[in-house]
Each structure stands twice: as structure tokens, then as C-alpha cells.
Design a protein around this motif. Structure first.
Motif, PDB file in Angstrom:
ATOM      1  N   SER A  11      99.823  48.533  64.364  1.00 53.30           N
ATOM      2  CA  SER A  11      99.285  49.594  63.513  1.00 53.30           C
ATOM      3  C   SER A  11      97.855  49.904  63.906  1.00 53.30           C
ATOM      4  O   SER A  11      97.204  49.146  64.626  1.00 53.30           O
ATOM      5  CB  SER A  11      99.345  49.177  62.035  1.00 53.30           C
ATOM      6  N   THR A  12      97.367  51.048  63.447  1.00 50.82           N
ATOM      7  CA  THR A  12      95.959  51.397  63.668  1.00 50.82           C
ATOM      8  C   THR A  12      95.085  50.501  62.795  1.00 50.82           C
ATOM      9  O   THR A  12      95.546  49.933  61.805  1.00 50.82           O
ATOM     10  CB  THR A  12      95.704  52.871  63.320  1.00 50.82           C
ATOM     11  N   LYS A  13      93.813  50.388  63.168  1.00 55.89           N
ATOM     12  CA  LYS A  13      92.909  49.487  62.449  1.00 55.89           C
ATOM     13  C   LYS A  13      92.750  49.870  60.983  1.00 55.89           C
ATOM     14  O   LYS A  13      92.523  49.016  60.129  1.00 55.89           O
ATOM     15  CB  LYS A  13      91.549  49.448  63.147  1.00 55.89           C
ATOM     16  N   ASP A  14      92.863  51.181  60.705  1.00 58.97           N
ATOM     17  CA  ASP A  14      92.738  51.607  59.309  1.00 58.97           C
ATOM     18  C   ASP A  14      94.050  51.466  58.541  1.00 58.97           C
ATOM     19  O   ASP A  14      94.107  51.701  57.327  1.00 58.97           O
ATOM     20  CB  ASP A  14      92.236  53.050  59.217  1.00 58.97           C
ATOM     21  N   LYS A  16      96.695  53.269  58.603  1.00 56.19           N
ATOM     22  CA  LYS A  16      97.344  54.517  58.199  1.00 56.19           C
ATOM     23  C   LYS A  16      98.585  54.842  59.030  1.00 56.19           C
ATOM     24  O   LYS A  16      99.485  55.530  58.565  1.00 56.19           O
ATOM     25  CB  LYS A  16      96.349  55.673  58.270  1.00 56.19           C
ATOM     26  N   ILE A  17      98.619  54.363  60.278  1.00 53.18           N
ATOM     27  CA  ILE A  17      99.745  54.660  61.166  1.00 53.18           C
ATOM     28  C   ILE A  17     100.294  53.351  61.725  1.00 53.18           C
ATOM     29  O   ILE A  17      99.535  52.494  62.194  1.00 53.18           O
ATOM     30  CB  ILE A  17      99.311  55.588  62.321  1.00 53.18           C
ATOM     31  N   THR A  18     101.631  53.201  61.672  1.00 55.12           N
ATOM     32  CA  THR A  18     102.277  51.991  62.173  1.00 55.12           C
ATOM     33  C   THR A  18     103.399  52.390  63.138  1.00 55.12           C
ATOM     34  O   THR A  18     104.557  52.581  62.717  1.00 55.12           O
ATOM     35  CB  THR A  18     102.843  51.144  61.023  1.00 55.12           C
ATOM     36  N   SER A  49     101.840  45.081  74.197  1.00 51.69           N
ATOM     37  CA  SER A  49     101.363  44.009  73.315  1.00 51.69           C
ATOM     38  C   SER A  49     101.617  42.636  73.922  1.00 51.69           C
ATOM     39  O   SER A  49     100.875  41.686  73.657  1.00 51.69           O
ATOM     40  CB  SER A  49     102.037  44.117  71.948  1.00 51.69           C
ATOM     41  N   GLU A  56      92.291  49.982  72.024  1.00 48.15           N
ATOM     42  CA  GLU A  56      91.397  49.276  71.094  1.00 48.15           C
ATOM     43  C   GLU A  56      91.616  49.649  69.634  1.00 48.15           C
ATOM     44  O   GLU A  56      91.284  48.864  68.735  1.00 48.15           O
ATOM     45  CB  GLU A  56      89.934  49.539  71.478  1.00 48.15           C
ATOM     46  N   ASN A  57      92.157  50.837  69.385  1.00 48.52           N
ATOM     47  CA  ASN A  57      92.341  51.255  67.989  1.00 48.52           C
ATOM     48  C   ASN A  57      93.624  50.715  67.360  1.00 48.52           C
ATOM     49  O   ASN A  57      93.920  50.999  66.201  1.00 48.52           O
ATOM     50  CB  ASN A  57      92.333  52.786  67.892  1.00 48.52           C
ATOM     51  N   LEU A  58      94.403  49.927  68.124  1.00 53.13           N
ATOM     52  CA  LEU A  58      95.655  49.376  67.615  1.00 53.13           C
ATOM     53  C   LEU A  58      95.565  47.859  67.463  1.00 53.13           C
ATOM     54  O   LEU A  58      94.944  47.173  68.284  1.00 53.13           O
ATOM     55  CB  LEU A  58      96.822  49.724  68.534  1.00 53.13           C
ATOM     56  N   ASN A 276     103.433  58.190  61.482  1.00 47.63           N
ATOM     57  CA  ASN A 276     102.826  58.236  60.142  1.00 47.63           C
ATOM     58  C   ASN A 276     103.740  58.874  59.097  1.00 47.63           C
ATOM     59  O   ASN A 276     103.354  59.057  57.948  1.00 47.63           O
ATOM     60  CB  ASN A 276     101.506  59.007  60.192  1.00 47.63           C
TER      61      ASN A 276
END
Length: 315
Positions: A11-14, A16-18, A49, A56-58, A276
């Protein structure tokens, strides 16, 4: 011990998206395994992974082990050694993978030099020539001095295969390695990977959306949809009796060269959901031809039977 991915979530660091919600797979040494699904299903992110190469944002969560090494805990020198000696990767586009300003022999030699600094320049060159021979590159003594633009797409992909084998890895991830190649070259590349797997006891994870390629190459198959592993089994089992409606759709969409009467090539209606996009119930139900009311309301249970897996209410 195998390469094992369990309960993988990306997922994103925030948060919101997986794009990958729950994926799993296992590759044993010397085994050829296929990971299939449409573009956007999460296949390539799952592969990245394993090598800790995600953007970096994941953020990846879950459990990834290779010979009992916890990949998520590897850092620094241990991670650098892991990436070529334990697991290496063949990327989708050989033209993008190779530096156009450096001779291909030097590029393959860089990986060897990094992991074996004790070797002389002559020994590295000999090793590169040997790798080119393994990759069935004609006239390897001459090809090591070629630049990428001197080579055809098939030869560039063979250079990338040689590079992936530079440090005798236990596992190789091949991310759609034949997409940019014509059909005749595609067959030769798959045959080469198969030969390498059998001769060197290398486990290969092949990422593809082409079920014809799967039938020709792999022994086991994992099917991904919308970030989930939705079916798993041997290729023989899955092709003869697909359990998930999505797998059934993928197989029906594949053209055949058999002598059966002509038929209209069907397609799976709709498109794969965005990472999302929120979908209640089964993520495949908006496109499923056999859905029931429960499919729209409840997430499907994970079912295991005789070594096979399916994520479906109705199967």
C-alpha cells in the motif's frame, strides 16, 4: 528451503491505495512457477517486493522468506548480496534494462566484479563469455564487445538472462521476459529458461498474462486478480478444471491451434478495478458471469482442497 511469499499487502504510505491486498506464492529450487493475471492485478509489484525494489512511496507488509532469510529484515551489504546471489530478476524490456553507452560484456561483468572483487579482469571476461554460452549467444567472444543497439531484441534478452545468472542465483524472477519479442524468439527464450532451470536447479517465477506461455513453461500456477491470489494449483489441474470464474475467463480468451471447429474468441466483460476502487463482496463480481447475491455482499472464503486453492463463494 523455498522462496515463499505469505499474506503480502502493498500500500501507499498514506494507506489510501492498496494495489496488492493479499498475495501468496511458493517457488521450490528447480521449480518453474507462473504468476498470471491482467495488467494491474499486482503481479509485478509482488515480484519487486521479493527483491525490496518497490518505489519509495509503497510499503510492503506480510512475510517473504528465501531459504529462511526474512527479506524485509535485510539491509545494507546483506541485501546487496541477496539480490544477485539468492534471487535475481529478468525485467520485461531488455532495451530499458541495458545501458546504451556501455558494452554488454562490461555490464554483465559489473555484477560479477561487485560480488567477486577477488577476480581479475581476465577471469571476469572468461566468466562473461561462459555466461553468454549458457545463454546461447552466438560468437560470445565478439558479442561481449557489442553495444545494446548492435543486438536484436532476442539477443538483448539473452544478455539480460546471462546477467541474471552471473552469481549463480537460487531463484530467478522473469517479469514478462518475452513480451517485446516475436513468437519464434519467444519460444527460444522460454526453452532457454527451462533448460537453465533443469540444468542448474534454479527456481524460476515467470510473470505473464499469456496462458499459452504458462502451458508451455510452468508446472504450477498462481492467478492474481485485483491484488488477491484467487487460484492456485498445478498447470495440469488448473487448465483441465479451472475453479475460479476469472481463471476460466482467461483460458477461454486464449486462442488455440487445435483442429476444433472455429469459435468466436470471447472476452471478459469490463475491466480490472483501480487499486483505490472500493468494491463490496467479491472483487470479481462486477465481471463474473455466474455471480449470486452473496458475491455482491460478502468477501469470498479461502478454500483449500487436495493442494488446490480458490477464493470464491461458488466453487
Amino acid at each position: 528451503m523455498p522462496l515463499k511469499v505469505e499474506n503480502l499487502k502493498i500500500s501507499t504510505k498514506d494507506g489510501k491505495i492498496t494495489p496488492v491486498k493479499n498475495a501468496f506464492l511458493t517457488v521450490e529450487k528447480g521449480e518453474r512457477v507462473a504468476l498470471v493475471g491482467e495488467s494491474g492485478s499486482g503481479k509485478s509489484l509482488t515480484a519487486l517486493s521479493i527483491l525490496k525494489l518497490l518505489p519509495e512511496n509503497l510499503i510492503a507488509e506480510g512475510n517473504i522468506t528465501v531459504d529462511d532469510k526474512n527479506v524485509f529484515k535485510l539491509t545494507g551489504e546483506k541485501l546487496r548480496q541477496f539480490r544477485w546471489k539468492d534471487v535475481s530478476m529478468i525485467f520485461q524490456d531488455p532495451s530499458a534494462s541495458l545501458n546504451p553507452l556501455i558494452k554488454v560484456g562490461e555490464q554483465v561483468g559489473e555484477a560479477i566484479k561487485f560480488h567477486h572483487p577477488e577476480l581479475s579482469k581476465k577471469e571476469i571476461t572468461e566468466k562473461v563469455i561462459e555466461l553468454f554460452k549458457i545463454a546461447d549467444i552466438p560468437e560470445p567472444h565478439k558479442r561481449i564487445n557489442a553495444y545494446p543497439h548492435h543486438l536484436s531484441g532476442g539477443l538483448k534478452q539473452r544478455v539480460c538472462i546471462a546477467m541474471a545468472l552471473a552469481c549463480n542465483p537460487k531463484y530467478v524472477i522473469a517479469d514478462e521476459p518475452t513480451t517485446a519479442l516475436d513468437v519464434t524468439v519467444q519460444g527460444k527464450i522460454l526453452e532457454l529458461l527451462k533448460k537453465i532451470s533443469e540444468r542448474n536447479n534454479v527456481g524460476i517465477l515467470l510473470i505473464t498474462h499469456d496462458m499459452g506461455v504458462v502451458a508451455e513453461f510452468a508446472k504450477k500456477i498462481y492467478v492474481m486478480y485485483a491484488g488477491y491470489t484467487v487460484e492456485h494449483g498445478t498447470v495440469e489441474e488448473v487448465f483441465s478444471n479451472p475453479l475460479h470464474p476469472y481463471t476460466e475467463g482467461l483460458l477461454k480468451c486464449s486462442p488455440t491451434l487445435s483442429g476444433k471447429p472455429k469459435r468466436k474468441l470471447p472476452s471478459i466483460p469490463g475491466s480490472i478495478p483501480q487499486p483505490n476502487e472500493k468494491i463490496s463482496g467479491c472483487p470479481f463480481h462486477p465481471r463474473c458471469p455466474i455471480k449470486k447475491e452473496i458475491c455482491e455482499r460478502e468477501f469470498p472464503p479461502a478454500k483449500w482442497k487436495n493442494g488446490r486453492f480458490v477464493l470464491c463463494h461458488l466453487r
